[in-house]
Design a protein around this motif. Structure first.
Motif, mmCIF file in Angstrom:
data_model
loop_
_atom_site.group_PDB
_atom_site.id
_atom_site.type_symbol
_atom_site.label_atom_id
_atom_site.label_comp_id
_atom_site.label_asym_id
_atom_site.label_seq_id
_atom_site.Cartn_x
_atom_site.Cartn_y
_atom_site.Cartn_z
ATOM 1 N N LYS B 86 0.960 -1.043 -0.313
ATOM 2 C CA LYS B 86 -0.109 -0.082 0.267
ATOM 3 C C LYS B 86 0.652 1.295 0.171
ATOM 4 O O LYS B 86 1.626 1.440 0.726
ATOM 5 N N ALA B 87 0.691 2.198 -0.587
ATOM 6 C CA ALA B 87 1.236 3.665 -0.863
ATOM 7 C C ALA B 87 2.948 3.427 -1.474
ATOM 8 O O ALA B 87 3.706 4.602 -1.332
ATOM 9 N N TYR B 88 3.124 2.496 -1.087
ATOM 10 C CA TYR B 88 4.507 1.813 -1.887
ATOM 11 C C TYR B 88 4.824 2.696 -2.947
ATOM 12 O O TYR B 88 5.803 3.982 -3.232
ATOM 13 N N SER B 89 4.250 2.421 -4.482
ATOM 14 C CA SER B 89 3.768 3.043 -5.460
ATOM 15 C C SER B 89 4.408 4.668 -6.002
ATOM 16 O O SER B 89 4.755 5.734 -5.738
ATOM 17 N N GLU B 90 3.537 5.313 -5.023
ATOM 18 C CA GLU B 90 3.122 6.536 -4.701
ATOM 19 C C GLU B 90 4.426 6.991 -3.944
ATOM 20 O O GLU B 90 5.166 8.180 -5.253
ATOM 21 N N LYS B 91 5.453 6.550 -3.058
ATOM 22 C CA LYS B 91 6.139 6.601 -2.414
ATOM 23 C C LYS B 91 7.209 7.064 -3.204
ATOM 24 O O LYS B 91 8.130 7.787 -3.795
ATOM 25 N N ILE B 92 7.619 5.793 -4.361
ATOM 26 C CA ILE B 92 8.403 5.603 -5.097
ATOM 27 C C ILE B 92 8.900 6.946 -6.253
ATOM 28 O O ILE B 92 9.199 7.678 -6.177
ATOM 29 N N LYS B 93 7.177 7.650 -6.577
ATOM 30 C CA LYS B 93 7.317 8.572 -7.679
ATOM 31 C C LYS B 93 7.405 10.035 -6.855
ATOM 32 O O LYS B 93 8.514 10.457 -7.379
ATOM 33 N N ALA B 94 6.996 9.770 -5.649
ATOM 34 C CA ALA B 94 7.253 11.224 -4.708
ATOM 35 C C ALA B 94 8.751 11.425 -5.365
ATOM 36 O O ALA B 94 9.242 12.995 -4.929
ATOM 37 N N TYR B 95 9.673 10.538 -4.222
ATOM 38 C CA TYR B 95 10.997 10.395 -3.769
ATOM 39 C C TYR B 95 11.721 10.546 -5.580
ATOM 40 O O TYR B 95 12.839 10.731 -5.234
ATOM 41 N N GLN B 96 11.645 10.037 -6.631
ATOM 42 C CA GLN B 96 11.958 10.075 -7.600
ATOM 43 C C GLN B 96 11.718 11.990 -8.322
ATOM 44 O O GLN B 96 12.754 12.176 -8.391
ATOM 45 N N LYS B 97 10.577 12.209 -7.723
ATOM 46 C CA LYS B 97 10.563 13.369 -8.352
ATOM 47 C C LYS B 97 11.960 15.018 -7.952
ATOM 48 O O LYS B 97 12.116 15.713 -8.527
ATOM 49 N N LYS B 98 11.562 14.135 -6.532
ATOM 50 C CA LYS B 98 12.246 14.808 -5.570
ATOM 51 C C LYS B 98 13.569 14.561 -5.387
ATOM 52 O O LYS B 98 14.368 16.266 -5.662
ATOM 53 N N THR B 99 14.426 13.661 -5.623
ATOM 54 C CA THR B 99 15.625 13.930 -6.125
ATOM 55 C C THR B 99 16.525 13.320 -7.392
ATOM 56 O O THR B 99 17.678 13.787 -7.607
ATOM 57 N N GLY B 100 15.145 13.129 -8.555
ATOM 58 C CA GLY B 100 15.632 12.993 -9.789
ATOM 59 C C GLY B 100 16.245 11.862 -10.079
ATOM 60 O O GLY B 100 16.755 11.648 -10.921
#
Lengths: 318, 279
Positions: B86-100
């Motif tokens: 649960k919520a892992y995919s969203e977390k990954i996307k958020a960190y990808q956006k934040k860190t590049g």
């Protein structure tokens, strides 16, 4: 041995008590009670079927932790002809949470190492609840290397809530003790079979879990972190452990589906603690079968396959 | 694991609020106010008290390798949420956006003082640099590449541990990376681990602990269990400096503590010392 019921088994136990009562009271009176007895018996078997067929991951975790469940030394009793225990890591001490030594499986010599839990406070003081210190992992490797030297196969029994997170354990480098076993078990030239018999708690489990075959008892679990630990970190509260147990896919069936384990060893209805002899027989049969298959391979093939087995884990894209 | 509860790194963001965004930094150790340019020039080390600030992967690579020598590998690998957590995919996307970044480690071939190496650098900003399938796979491929190239592997470690969201697969990354190191070791090649703040859990209990030589940055936290877990389990007060680099060195668990500014030279001379003999 009187089996201690788990919380979810209490309705069954209550019915069984009623049944026993009724049987006592109706004894010698001949008529009248049979119908009632039959009804309750039917109800019990229906309830057992429902409870045990539909065990949730969290309920299996409870069974895996049951204090009457067979432990490593019980399997040494039930599956092996004899056991000659060896002690100490040759550096700092001995660890009773990780017995190790020579044993015979149907006359064939082998080496067995495993985590050992205790059944009561006194035993647990000795066994540290199955949480080994660095000494335990180093002893395990020392004894496994003896197997390697003398060309004998290795059986490991995994049953730990985790390696011990204590001050001394950190000072003596518990992380390195585990890591070193991960690397060195990959370099061992004799067959290794690991059996998760209860709790497969994270790195502490994996530290003796690099094997050519990884088997799991039906109600054991194997996980990167305890359900309580996962709940505490992700949802800030241990009471979500039940949800965490489901989310982490830690049951034998889940892990078989992911290709992490090779075989599930069935348990008696209600769990291994209901019949140590029967589950011992199943474990012994599985060990004999897998070791016979592995004996057919030369050490190069064995090590290549072991590498490939662990190399393939992981899912990703790109 | 307890590291996820620690706020020492994130708290930087809070203290910054009353200063112009990103231009000034306050040292959490001595309180000195440091200009961004100053910090960059000093490899993100406080010029007053030598406190080592966290560093992003790219910054570390720029600092350590010969200019222009870094060729990234497997840059596109990313998580597929194998357990449908649960919520892992969203977390990954958020960190990808934040860190590049796609995940928590950057790997590639490079040269350090003219010696070819394969390098992996973990980035704590990405979900606490926890190890799931992607981190495990990239580190494993890096080690395998070093074995094939017959060169040293250098891993700059930082991690909160194994990534819970990928369950048992994360645990198996410990086995996988260690297996690759077994082959690299058997090939007679050097592995240098550099432990940075913080290195804990499943990463410590696999590749971070297996270096032929292990370096640590000053005062960084290194451990298997988080300090909170140790305290709760043992009901004992932790000894002063418990699980710091200095504590680890005193107990003989790391070879040396190396200030960030010296890291490149030290790595360069070590990979030279440990070059395999030419037959």
């Amino acid at each position: 041995m009187q089996v201690e019921p788990l919380e979810f088994e209490k309705p069954i136990v209550e019915l069984e008590r009623q049944l026993a009562d009724l049987k006592d009271r109706s004894a010698g009176q001949g008529v009248g009670a049979e119908k009632e007895i039959e009804k309750i018996e039917e109800k019990i078997s229906k309830m057992k079927y429902e409870v045990y067929q539909g065990l949730t991951p969290w309920q299996r975790v409870q069974i895996a932790r049951h204090t009457q469940r067979p432990f490593t030394l019980d399997y040494l009793d039930h599956c092996f002809d004899d056991f000659l225990e060896l002690h100490g890591d040759r550096h700092i001490g001995d660890d009773d949470a990780m017995p190790a030594g020579f044993a015979r499986l149907e006359g064939r010599r082998c080496v067995v190492v495993g985590h050992q839990k205790g059944r009561d406070t006194k035993e647990n003081l000795l066994r540290n609840f199955g949480s080994a210190h660095p000494e335990g992992y180093r002893k395990a490797l020392r004894v496994m290397r003896l197997a390697d030297k003398f060309g004998k196969p290795i059986v490991t029994f995994i049953d730990t809530p985790g390696a011990y997170p204590g001050i001394g354990a950190e000072e003596r480098n518990i992380a390195e003790a585990i890591a070193f076993n991960l690397r060195e078990m990959m370099r061992i030239k004799v067959p290794i079979v690991a059996v998760v018999i209860g709790e497969g708690g994270s790195g502490g489990a994996l530290g003796i879990g690099i094997a050519d075959r990884v088997l799991m008892l039906e109600n054991s679990y194997y996980s990167v972190i305890s359900p309580e630990g996962c709940a505490a970190i992700l949802w800030k509260d241990r009471k979500f452990a039940e949800d965490a147990a489901t989310a982490m896919r830690l049951t034998a069936r889940d892990l078989e589906g992911m290709g992490v384990i090779d075989e599930i060893i069935p348990e008696p209805l209600g769990g291994a603690h209901h019949d140590h002899i029967a589950v011992g027989r199943s474990v012994k049969a599985a060990l004999i079968k897998h070791l016979a298959e592995l004996r057919e391979m030369d050490s190069d093939e064995l090590m290549q396959k072991r590498y490939e087995k662990f190399r393939k884990f992981g899912e990703f894209r790109g | 694991m307890g590291i996820f509860k620690r706020r020492s790194i994130k708290s930087l963001g809070k203290k910054k609020r009353d200063m112009p965004e990103g231009l000034w930094h306050k040292c959490p150790d001595c309180g000195a106010i440091i200009h961004e340019a100053d910090l960059q020039q000093h490899y993100h080390v406080c010029p007053k008290c030598n406190h080592h600030f966290p560093m992003v992967a790219q910054g570390r690579i720029n600092m350590l390798v010969d200019p222009g020598s870094f060729e990234e590998m497997d840059a596109k690998l990313e998580s597929v949420n194998p357990l449908e957590f649960k919520a892992y995919s969203e977390k990954i996307k958020a960190y990808q956006k934040k860190t590049g970044l796609k995940d928590a480690v950057v790997t590639g071939r490079a040269k350090i003082l003219e010696t070819p190496v394969v390098m992996g650098v973990m980035d704590f900003r990405f979900l606490g640099a926890s190890m799931g399938s992607v981190v495990g796979e990239k580190v494993t491929r890096a080690i395998e590449a070093a074995t094939a190239d017959r060169c040293a592997v250098v891993l700059i470690c930082a991690s909160g541990g194994a990534r819970m969201h990928e369950g048992i697969l994360s645990l198996m990354q410990m086995a996988k990376t260690s297996a690759a190191l077994a082959r690299h070791h058997d090939a007679g090649l050097a592995y240098i681990g550099v432990l940075t703040h913080p290195t804990t859990g499943g990463v410590t209990a696999s590749f971070a602990a297996l270096g032929d030589v292990i370096m640590a940055e000053p005062k960084c936290m290194i451990g298997f269990a988080g300090p909170r877990v140790v305290k709760e389990t043992t009901h004992q007060n932790l000894p002063p400096g418990f699980q710091t680099a200095e504590f680890m060195k005193k107990h003989g668990l790391v070879d040396m503590i190396v200030a960030r500014g010296d890291l490149r030279d030290r790595l360069g001379s070590l990979v030279k010392y440990m070059e395999p003999a030419v037959v």
